[in-house]
Design an enzyme around this catalytic site. Structure first.
Site, mmCIF file in Angstrom:
data_model
loop_
_atom_site.group_PDB
_atom_site.id
_atom_site.type_symbol
_atom_site.label_atom_id
_atom_site.label_comp_id
_atom_site.label_asym_id
_atom_site.label_seq_id
_atom_site.Cartn_x
_atom_site.Cartn_y
_atom_site.Cartn_z
ATOM 1 N N ASP A 467 -38.625 -59.941 10.658
ATOM 2 C CA ASP A 467 -39.063 -60.908 9.660
ATOM 3 C C ASP A 467 -39.710 -60.193 8.472
ATOM 4 O OD1 ASP A 467 -39.642 -63.882 9.188
ATOM 5 O OD2 ASP A 467 -41.659 -63.039 9.027
ATOM 6 N N GLU A 507 -34.532 -59.274 7.695
ATOM 7 C CA GLU A 507 -34.556 -60.371 6.729
ATOM 8 C C GLU A 507 -35.242 -59.891 5.464
ATOM 9 O OE1 GLU A 507 -36.859 -64.559 5.890
ATOM 10 O OE2 GLU A 507 -37.778 -62.700 6.582
#
Length: 687
Positions: A467, A507
């Site tokens: 993330d 990401e």
């Protein structure tokens, strides 16, 4: 997670005299894409915030536009051939209409009358010219890819044909959406010999655990969490690791190579106020607000549950990827402040003994508890501490403006770049069941890396989805990758297993399908935010994917280590089905996604057209609705279609990893994909 909103409106004119627009509404962590057509208003719910509007690829001739002030219900002039950037301040949350006019190029924005929050937004289908299938037999040119008399099979209909004069003739299945999927007729040996996983062809199934399947109701309200008794927009719904294990056969039937699990670690126990108006309790059901990085949240299960899931997935030939969040920890909720004895709260006399049970009184909302918290107290030093996080508490480093130092959505930003030795806070060391321990001379990043790689070493986790990549230093990701590789090897040696090296997918918000320097930081793949913008046209007409497919495939072939992971729906953007609420568009979107070069990500429920759920005034909560298990006839048909295309992809690594060539043919879009001895031909003749 939500921060300052940025609104990007990208207008893509599809063909002469056909004026359509792809519109992406983005935050630093979220994005929504829509289709806009000439003089057809697009209505979008927007929260109170500052936005930047970027309008690009407007064709035609027009005067150059400089800075202009946005006024509602007034035409805003647009540039032709270059972007137009506008600043928009939304002072009242609500629905806003964006209307594009092509002559002269302009955009009008106005606020809509207040409507029900349960309104279904259904967009007009893209206005495109597409091939039309007549319903009769078709002849496909094969571009000398197969020898004369070679037997081929249409993987969709099952029809077997023989190559004659470099062509085959057959009738497409009426259920295929105009597709023919040609492969060499499998032999007994090729059926038994499954192709090894090529990550460039990977089909990754993303499961938000809490919303997927509830197999153990005994853990539904752990740590004093409760339901709200209303729409349950931001509460835990009960999904758990046992529920994922229970559905592994189903997940495998979708052609899945790897299961991406939303974060499993212990989350903050309590709630924060949800939405602009605090009209729902918002818990960490999604997994991105960590309390303890070393243990499984009780709502999701326990170590035995994870061990069984990994074991059962491996037996079915599927990898397991954990979602890793080290940029930030979770908020300080009432429940956590109470159990950790952080003395910064002055409870009112009518509060319940357990603050986790707090509810707003009349004239209050779910934000109101903040009034009883002293954010200037020196006692905050006993929370994470000034050497661990950035925050606006006394003595702490204040968040900065750079990617590394900023605080996403007000979350405590881990100081991962620090070289200072730190000790874990006492409340974390005392947390029941924790594996956190003091280490000599460990920095913040040392602890975080140890905590994450411990999951690999203990359970044989095959990879990570990372993330917020750009908000942590590259050196940290490189170290995490190296230590994860070693940890997986340790587990395999201890458990008599072997396999592919540890896989790390990142990401980077807004990243598209190109090889960027992030691939030098330990990443094997990056999520591709570009394809979702192309899906409207691709679902309306598969041949609209022509340029996108060619560009993706060319970039993949040019770089040995580049791998995009493309998607049609996600938890941080939107559900594709919610755009058009059309099962036919969802079926056609399956074609466009599952035949995309590079790896793909399927968001749970894409395959059965999962509907958007209640979201109050926070749109993204709706993208995390409960999985659909009770299917009607039409959704059963959609699922069958999805499985057919997915099986074809899984059987042929060339689809994701192979060389892409367009085969010229009138009134059809035909291409081949080739990788070593694996060659397929895909032909589209129209709907």
């Amino acid at each position: 997670m939500m921060k300052l909103n940025t609104l990007f409106l990208t207008l893509l004119i599809s063909a002469p005299n056909v004026f359509a627009a792809n519109i992406a509404i983005s935050t630093t962590t979220n994005s929504r894409q829509f289709t806009l057509e000439d003089e057809h208003p697009l209505v979008v719910p927007l929260s109170k915030d500052s936005y930047t509007i970027n309008i690009s690829e407007v064709n035609g001739k027009c005067a150059s536009v400089n800075a202009q002030k946005v006024k509602f219900n007034k035409p805003l002039a647009l540039n032709c051939g270059e972007p137009t950037e506008l600043d928009l301040r939304v002072r009242f949350s609500g629905d806003y209409a964006f209307t594009f006019n092509e002559s002269p190029p302009s955009l009008k924005i106005n606020r809509q009358p207040k409507t029900s929050q349960k309104t279904t937004f259904k967009r007009p289908l893209p206005n495109l010219q597409c091939e039309v299938y007549s319903g009769s037999a078709v002849t496909i040119n094969l571009d000398n890819l197969f020898n004369e008399s070679t037997k081929l099979r249409d993987a969709y209909s099952g029809h077997i044909v023989e190559v004659k004069n470099n062509k085959v003739t057959l009738t497409p299945s009426p259920d295929s959406g105009g597709l023919v999927l040609l492969e060499k007729l499998p032999t007994a040996s090729t059926v038994q010999q499954k192709p090894p996983l090529n990550w460039r062809n990977a089909n990754i199934y993303f499961v938000m655990i809490d919303r997927f399947n509830n197999a153990d109701t005994s853990n539904d309200q752990s740590y004093g969490r409760v339901s709200d008794g209303l729409d349950e927009v931001g509460t835990f719904h009960g999904g758990d690791l046992k529920g994922v294990t229970q559905k592994l056969d189903y997940i495998q039937s979708l052609g899945t190579d790897a299961i991406w699990l939303s974060p499993i670690v212990e989350q903050v126990h309590g709630f924060v106020g949800g939405g602009e108006k605090g009209n729902f309790p918002f818990y960490a059901y999604h997994g991105y607000w960590t309390r303890d990085f070393t243990k499984i949240d009780q709502n999701f299960g326990n170590d035995e549950d994870l061990n069984e899931l990994v074991k059962q997935a491996h037996q079915r030939g599927m990898k397991v990827l954990l979602d890793v969040v080290i940029n930030h920890a979770g908020y300080a909720t009432l429940a956590d402040l109470q159990i950790d004895k952080i003395d910064v709260v002055t409870p009112q006399s009518n509060w319940p003994p357990q603050w986790s049970a707090w509810k707003p009184m009349s004239e209050q909302n779910w934000h109101s508890f903040h009034q009883q918290i002293n954010y200037k107290s020196s006692q905050w030093q006993h929370w994470w501490g000034k050497d661990w996080i950035r925050a606006t508490f006394p003595g702490y480093q204040s968040p900065g403006n750079s990617d590394i130092s900023s605080s996403l959505a007000g979350l405590p930003d881990m100081i991962t770049e620090s070289t200072k030795a730190v000790a874990p806070p006492e409340w974390l060391l005392n947390n029941a069941g924790t594996r956190v321990a003091k280490r000599a001379n460990f920095t913040v990043s040392d602890y975080l890396i140890e905590w994450q790689t411990d999951w690999v070493k203990r359970f044989g986790i095959d990879g990570f989805r990372i993330d917020t990549v750009k908000h942590v230093e590259p050196s940290v990701w490189k170290r995490l990758k190296l230590e994860s590789i070693n940890s997986l090897e340790t587990w395999r040696n201890n458990n008599g297993e072997s396999g592919l090296p540890f896989f790390m997918m990142g990401e980077v918000w807004g990243h598209t399908a190109y090889r960027s320097p992030y691939f030098d930081d330990g990443f094997d793949a990056l999520i591709n935010f570009d394809l979702q913008k192309k899906m409207d046209k691709g679902a309306a007409c598969f041949s609209q994917m022509k340029n996108t497919y060619q560009n993706y495939a060319n970039t993949i072939q040019e770089s040995k280590d580049f791998n995009p992971v493309s998607y049609m729906s996600s938890h941080d953007t939107e559900l594709f089905f919610s755009r058009f609420n059309s099962l036919q568009m969802q079926r056609n979107a399956a074609n466009a996604l599952l035949l995309t070069p590079g790896a793909i990500q399927v968001y749970y429920g894409d395959e059965v057209a999962r509907k958007i759920g209640p979201y109050a005034d926070d749109f993204h909560q709706g993208t995390r609705s409960d999985m659909v298990w009770d299917l009607d006839k039409d959704r059963q048909s959609l699922l069958t279609h999805w499985k057919t295309i997915a099986k074809f992809r899984k059987n042929h690594p060339a689809i994701g990893a192979g060389k892409h060539n367009v085969i010229n043919q009138d009134n059809a879009y035909v291409f081949s994909r080739s990788l070593k001895d694996d060659t397929v031909v895909v032909a589209f003749f129209g709907h």
